[in-house]
Scaffold this active site. Sequence first.
Site, PDB file in Angstrom:
ATOM      1  N   GLU A  20      75.276  15.160 -42.503  1.00 14.40           N
ATOM      2  CA  GLU A  20      74.714  14.344 -41.419  1.00 14.40           C
ATOM      3  C   GLU A  20      75.537  14.500 -40.145  1.00 14.40           C
ATOM      4  O   GLU A  20      76.742  14.255 -40.120  1.00 14.40           O
ATOM      5  CB  GLU A  20      74.646  12.876 -41.807  1.00 14.40           C
ATOM      6  CG  GLU A  20      73.927  12.046 -40.750  1.00 14.40           C
ATOM      7  CD  GLU A  20      73.639  10.624 -41.181  1.00 14.40           C
ATOM      8  OE1 GLU A  20      72.810   9.973 -40.513  1.00 14.40           O
ATOM      9  OE2 GLU A  20      74.243  10.167 -42.173  1.00 14.40           O
TER      10      GLU A  20
ATOM     11  N   GLU B 232      65.579   4.428 -41.478  1.00 13.54           N
ATOM     12  CA  GLU B 232      66.871   3.772 -41.594  1.00 13.54           C
ATOM     13  C   GLU B 232      66.980   2.686 -40.534  1.00 13.54           C
ATOM     14  O   GLU B 232      66.729   2.934 -39.348  1.00 13.54           O
ATOM     15  CB  GLU B 232      68.002   4.793 -41.424  1.00 13.54           C
ATOM     16  CG  GLU B 232      69.387   4.219 -41.624  1.00 13.54           C
ATOM     17  CD  GLU B 232      70.459   5.282 -41.468  1.00 13.54           C
ATOM     18  OE1 GLU B 232      71.225   5.493 -42.424  1.00 13.54           O
ATOM     19  OE2 GLU B 232      70.530   5.906 -40.393  1.00 13.54           O
TER      20      GLU B 232
END
Length: 294
Positions: A147, A241
């Site tokens: 990420e 998210e």
Amino acid sequence: MARLGIHSFVWTDGTTEQALLEAMSQSAECGYRLIELAYLKPEKFNLDRLGQHAKSLDLDIAVTMGLPLAADVSSEDADAAGKGERILSDAVKAVRDIGGSKLGGILYSAHTKYSRTPTDRGRKNSIAAIARTADIAKAAGVDLVLEVVNRFETNLLNTTAQGLAFIDETGSDHVRLHLDTFHMNIEEANPAAALRLAGDKLGYFHIGESNRGYLGDGTINFDLMFDALLDIDYQRDITFESFSSTVVDEGLTIACAIWRDTWTENRPLAEHAKQYIDLKMAEAKRRRTTNARP
């Protein structure tokens, strides 16, 4: 067709196994096909029970995590780097054991605001650790995705270009990028162009608003994002998210600076996100069809 997932922190801080089971059920009820979990310690949770429940709901599992400073694989300290690599190896095995498909997050450094720039030696330590972890993940049938996050959560990979260069240096064909609209909105000069640059190296994608709350209630231009996803023919998972101090645990509150309630009721948030992402993808497909007409 990309599957749509949701982060478990929308539902629970993840401190109990029962809460995670309920989060899986809620996710499936809202139409999601994947749930993202924070790193699960096998000594604390029954991974087989969690995995079987997810399977019964036709729900895939992704696991994301960050490393502590004491186990930073980008450290110049060999003991810290080695400890971090062992944590990554254990995490891959936990994803395998729970029946999950991928391990992502900030795997290449500590999840923290650094007070220094990366060092060449530390970066090389990280590259070597990720390369070895990729071999373990490949053997376990687990995707490894790194990420790219903002400058306040790592000092190593803040942009897609940096992520691609790092992956290239690992020499592994089993490492891809994990991009996130929240972080891209901070760091990328042109987030849609960054997605096109990532191309087939994009292995996982987070959809999150600039204020971490309801999609469409911030500054991110999601139309441009979904157009870019179609341009690169992205077929892998997309996960919603959102963090609020209503739910998230103390560790994430500190690491991600979640100091306020961006929402207080999770079910309406989850339902809205599913509808919003489906709508934006449909609109992007219509634009593509319209623009393709002679």
